[in-house]
Design a protein around this motif. Structure first.
Motif, PDB file in Angstrom:
ATOM      1  N   GLN A 228      46.587  29.608  52.831  1.00 11.40           N
ATOM      2  CA  GLN A 228      46.049  29.878  51.311  1.00 11.40           C
ATOM      3  C   GLN A 228      46.951  29.259  50.293  1.00 11.40           C
ATOM      4  OE1 GLN A 228      43.431  33.548  51.229  1.00 11.40           O
ATOM      5  NE2 GLN A 228      45.242  34.079  52.626  1.00 11.40           N
ATOM      6  N   ARG A 229      46.410  28.522  49.527  1.00 10.89           N
ATOM      7  CA  ARG A 229      47.330  28.200  48.323  1.00 10.89           C
ATOM      8  C   ARG A 229      46.530  27.940  47.181  1.00 10.89           C
ATOM      9  NH1 ARG A 229      52.175  25.823  47.760  1.00 10.89           N
ATOM     10  NH2 ARG A 229      52.572  25.998  49.736  1.00 10.89           N
ATOM     11  N   ILE A 230      47.140  28.424  45.965  1.00  9.66           N
ATOM     12  CA  ILE A 230      46.512  28.389  44.496  1.00  9.66           C
ATOM     13  C   ILE A 230      47.402  27.444  43.713  1.00  9.66           C
ATOM     14  CG2 ILE A 230      45.704  29.651  42.578  1.00  9.66           C
ATOM     15  CD1 ILE A 230      45.277  32.044  44.569  1.00  9.66           C
ATOM     16  N   ILE A 231      46.904  26.647  43.157  1.00  8.91           N
ATOM     17  CA  ILE A 231      47.554  25.607  41.988  1.00  8.91           C
ATOM     18  C   ILE A 231      47.047  26.129  40.699  1.00  8.91           C
ATOM     19  CG2 ILE A 231      48.448  23.446  41.551  1.00  8.91           C
ATOM     20  CD1 ILE A 231      48.176  22.606  44.407  1.00  8.91           C
ATOM     21  N   VAL A 232      47.964  26.555  39.927  1.00  9.28           N
ATOM     22  CA  VAL A 232      47.533  26.832  38.300  1.00  9.28           C
ATOM     23  C   VAL A 232      48.074  25.878  37.559  1.00  9.28           C
ATOM     24  CG1 VAL A 232      47.266  28.874  36.787  1.00  9.28           C
ATOM     25  CG2 VAL A 232      47.464  29.358  39.173  1.00  9.28           C
ATOM     26  N   PHE A 233      47.223  25.226  36.708  1.00  5.78           N
ATOM     27  CA  PHE A 233      47.685  24.534  35.571  1.00  5.78           C
ATOM     28  C   PHE A 233      47.517  25.061  34.473  1.00  5.78           C
ATOM     29  CE2 PHE A 233      46.165  21.247  38.607  1.00  5.78           C
ATOM     30  CZ  PHE A 233      47.110  20.312  38.625  1.00  5.78           C
ATOM     31  N   VAL A 234      48.534  25.210  33.385  1.00  4.87           N
ATOM     32  CA  VAL A 234      48.674  25.955  32.254  1.00  4.87           C
ATOM     33  C   VAL A 234      49.152  25.016  31.224  1.00  4.87           C
ATOM     34  CG1 VAL A 234      49.665  27.837  31.150  1.00  4.87           C
ATOM     35  CG2 VAL A 234      49.215  28.258  33.529  1.00  4.87           C
ATOM     36  N   GLY A 235      48.083  24.868  30.192  1.00  6.18           N
ATOM     37  CA  GLY A 235      48.686  23.664  28.955  1.00  6.18           C
ATOM     38  C   GLY A 235      48.314  24.404  27.873  1.00  6.18           C
ATOM     39  N   SER A 236      48.396  25.793  27.742  1.00  9.22           N
ATOM     40  CA  SER A 236      48.159  26.396  26.572  1.00  9.22           C
ATOM     41  C   SER A 236      48.938  27.930  26.565  1.00  9.22           C
ATOM     42  CB  SER A 236      46.683  26.928  26.256  1.00  9.22           C
ATOM     43  OG  SER A 236      46.398  27.647  27.349  1.00  9.22           O
TER      44      SER A 236
ATOM     45  N   VAL B  57      51.444  30.379  45.634  1.00  4.55           N
ATOM     46  CA  VAL B  57      51.080  29.733  44.367  1.00  4.55           C
ATOM     47  C   VAL B  57      51.917  28.739  43.691  1.00  4.55           C
ATOM     48  CG1 VAL B  57      50.386  30.678  42.056  1.00  4.55           C
ATOM     49  CG2 VAL B  57      49.880  32.104  43.848  1.00  4.55           C
ATOM     50  N   ASP B  58      51.508  27.701  43.107  1.00  5.17           N
ATOM     51  CA  ASP B  58      52.205  26.829  42.274  1.00  5.17           C
ATOM     52  C   ASP B  58      51.771  26.720  40.955  1.00  5.17           C
ATOM     53  OD1 ASP B  58      53.761  25.757  44.697  1.00  5.17           O
ATOM     54  OD2 ASP B  58      52.007  24.605  45.328  1.00  5.17           O
ATOM     55  N   VAL B  59      52.673  26.750  40.255  1.00  4.21           N
ATOM     56  CA  VAL B  59      52.369  26.805  38.704  1.00  4.21           C
ATOM     57  C   VAL B  59      52.786  25.496  38.070  1.00  4.21           C
ATOM     58  CG1 VAL B  59      52.550  28.141  36.525  1.00  4.21           C
ATOM     59  CG2 VAL B  59      52.419  29.326  38.510  1.00  4.21           C
ATOM     60  N   VAL B  60      51.846  24.856  37.361  1.00  2.00           N
ATOM     61  CA  VAL B  60      52.199  23.585  36.653  1.00  2.00           C
ATOM     62  C   VAL B  60      51.987  23.701  35.167  1.00  2.00           C
ATOM     63  CG1 VAL B  60      51.823  21.051  36.466  1.00  2.00           C
ATOM     64  CG2 VAL B  60      51.566  22.349  38.656  1.00  2.00           C
ATOM     65  N   THR B  61      53.101  23.813  34.395  1.00  2.00           N
ATOM     66  CA  THR B  61      52.941  23.891  32.977  1.00  2.00           C
ATOM     67  C   THR B  61      53.161  22.695  32.347  1.00  2.00           C
ATOM     68  OG1 THR B  61      55.401  24.568  32.476  1.00  2.00           O
ATOM     69  CG2 THR B  61      53.721  26.372  33.143  1.00  2.00           C
ATOM     70  N   PHE B  62      52.484  22.315  31.299  1.00  2.00           N
ATOM     71  CA  PHE B  62      52.538  20.922  30.412  1.00  2.00           C
ATOM     72  C   PHE B  62      52.122  21.475  29.130  1.00  2.00           C
ATOM     73  CE2 PHE B  62      48.409  21.279  32.135  1.00  2.00           C
ATOM     74  CZ  PHE B  62      47.457  20.697  31.517  1.00  2.00           C
ATOM     75  N   GLY B  63      52.884  20.878  27.933  1.00  2.00           N
ATOM     76  CA  GLY B  63      52.521  21.219  26.623  1.00  2.00           C
ATOM     77  C   GLY B  63      53.862  21.871  26.219  1.00  2.00           C
ATOM     78  N   ASP B  64      53.867  22.019  24.681  1.00  2.00           N
ATOM     79  CA  ASP B  64      55.045  22.834  24.014  1.00  2.00           C
ATOM     80  C   ASP B  64      54.347  24.320  23.885  1.00  2.00           C
ATOM     81  OD1 ASP B  64      56.552  20.648  24.126  1.00  2.00           O
ATOM     82  OD2 ASP B  64      55.706  19.862  22.168  1.00  2.00           O
ATOM     83  N   GLY B  65      55.281  25.141  23.858  1.00  2.00           N
ATOM     84  CA  GLY B  65      55.018  26.446  23.323  1.00  2.00           C
ATOM     85  C   GLY B  65      54.211  27.272  24.247  1.00  2.00           C
ATOM     86  N   ILE B  66      54.493  27.053  25.772  1.00  2.00           N
ATOM     87  CA  ILE B  66      53.559  27.876  26.725  1.00  2.00           C
ATOM     88  C   ILE B  66      54.030  29.340  26.672  1.00  2.00           C
ATOM     89  CG2 ILE B  66      52.956  27.975  28.907  1.00  2.00           C
ATOM     90  CD1 ILE B  66      51.893  25.402  27.551  1.00  2.00           C
TER      91      ILE B  66
ATOM     92  N   PRO C  46      56.089  16.941  27.385  1.00  2.00           N
ATOM     93  CA  PRO C  46      55.438  15.443  27.087  1.00  2.00           C
ATOM     94  C   PRO C  46      56.416  14.435  26.648  1.00  2.00           C
ATOM     95  CG  PRO C  46      55.617  17.286  25.148  1.00  2.00           C
ATOM     96  CD  PRO C  46      56.232  17.864  26.429  1.00  2.00           C
ATOM     97  N   GLY C  47      55.480  13.203  27.070  1.00  2.00           N
ATOM     98  CA  GLY C  47      56.290  11.857  26.941  1.00  2.00           C
ATOM     99  C   GLY C  47      57.255  11.341  27.795  1.00  2.00           C
TER     100      GLY C  47
END
Length: 381
Positions: free
Chosen positions: A110-118, A144-153, A184-185
């Motif tokens: 079992q694996r969960i991949i969480v995208f967090v962009g806010s 669990v894999d957590v992928v964060t993208f964006g500023d100010g998470i 970003p960028g």
């Protein structure tokens, strides 16, 4: 070759409309979801992938465990029409865990991949609550894999720790959980995922062992960083293999040239030794020749009168031969003159015969003319 059932939790909050990731955060996230699905299903045909949202009115499962890319694309399209609200990470993770519990093949991990962009809000920002949830997931063998993208998470505390970092550290078991932060960028979100530890195990099943040189870390790195020849074998394995073969051929050519140079130097040393030995042999032969010439001179001086008698006999023989040759020449001249005379006589005889024939012909013509005249006169009478 991991055998896993994966559920991807995508962020569909209002922050996904931002354009700091090309073209928007949501579109960059959609590309990353496609990459994850393809990598998972290519690494093992038994793997399944599901997708759900974490914002909107409430977290919602869009696609359960599937191997069909079309269903994943349809789920992304539905999520794109439901952008709004704020993310609820704890609730979304609990729903994803229930979806994994009801998977058809119980042999799948079992694996969960969480995208967090806010930014994290509510229970997601409570470290104690997130650590408690992480321990529950670890007890149920859920990675669990957590992928964060964006500023100010999220903001780090005085010790430099963050809520998501603590969450991943507590759920991690045997390095099966990872935290990836993409600024970003720098890179596309999908490119950063490919070169990261999130998909390292799945990429390892697709890449030959000799090409597995390097891998991604927790943070996104530059394109090609950490890979041999600056090429990620998971992106273009054929190019990576061609570069490696080219390098091996170049090394083989260099080794052959080095061996040829060593052989030529050794072969050049051998003729030098031979020439020196031949020079010494020639000197010895010259010395022997001079010695022989001196001995011959001594022998000639001791011979004396015998050599003079031999010289007289040779001169007499030469004179006799010359006289005999002169006689032969005279005889040949006489024979040639006789042959010339015979030829002249034959020519005279031929001319006389020709003259006799001409006279006979002339007489025959005169006689025929006289007979014709006589006949004509007789006819007139």
């Amino acid at each position: 070759m991991p055998l896993e059932a994966t559920v991807m939790i995508i962020d569909n909050s209002e922050y996904m409309r931002n354009g700091d990731y090309h073209p928007t955060r949501f579109d960059a996230q959609a590309d990353a979801v496609n990459i994850i699905f393809q990598t998972k299903t290519d690494s093992n045909p038994e793997n399944t992938v599901g997708i759900m949202t974490s914002a909107g009115k409430c977290p919602e499962v869009l696609v359960t465990h599937t191997k069909d890319m079309g269903q994943i694309l349809q789920g992304i399209h539905v999520a794109g029409n439901k952008i709004g609200g704020e993310i609820d990470i704890p609730t979304a993770i609990n729903i994803a865990q229930l979806a994994l519990k009801h998977r058809e093949n119980k042999n799948l991990r079992q694996r969960i991949i969480v995208f967090v962009g806010s930014p994290l809000e509510g229970q997601a920002a409570d470290e104690k609550n997130m650590v408690k949830l992480a321990k529950k997931l670890k007890k149920n063998n859920v990675a669990v894999d957590v992928v964060t993208f964006g500023d100010g998470i999220e903001e780090a505390d005085a010790e430099g720790k963050t809520v998501l970092k603590s969450f991943v550290d507590n759920v991690n078991s045997g390095d099966n959980s990872h935290l990836l932060s993409v600024a970003p960028g720098v890179l596309l979100l999908s490119d950063a995922l490919i070169t990261s530890a999130v998909l390292a195990a799945d990429r390892g099943a697709l890449i030959p062992e000799e090409l597995q040189t390097g891998g991604g870390g927790g943070e996104a790195s530059g394109s090609g960083a950490g890979f041999e020849f600056g090429v990620d074998p998971s992106l273009d394995p054929e190019l990576a293999m061609a570069l490696r073969l080219s390098m091996q051929e170049a090394q083989a050519r260099d080794a052959a040239e080095a061996n040829a140079t060593a052989g030529s130097s050794s072969s050049a040393a051998a003729p030098a030794a031979e020439s020196s030995s031949s020079t010494s042999a020639a000197g010895a032969a010259a010395a022997a020749a001079t010695a022989g010439a001196g001995a011959a001179a001594v022998a000639a001086s001791s011979a004396g009168p015998a050599d003079d008698e031999m010289d007289d006999d040779e001169e007499e023989l030469k004179r006799a031969l010359a006289m005999s040759e002169e006689k032969d020449v005279d005889m040949e001249g006489d024979e040639e003159e006789e042959e010339d005379d015979d030829e002249d006589e034959d020519l005279d005889d031929d001319e006389e015969e020709d003259e006799d024939e001409d006279a006979a012909i002339a007489r025959a013509i005169e006689m025929s003319m006289q007979t014709q005249k006589k006949d004509e006169e007789a006819k007139k009478k």
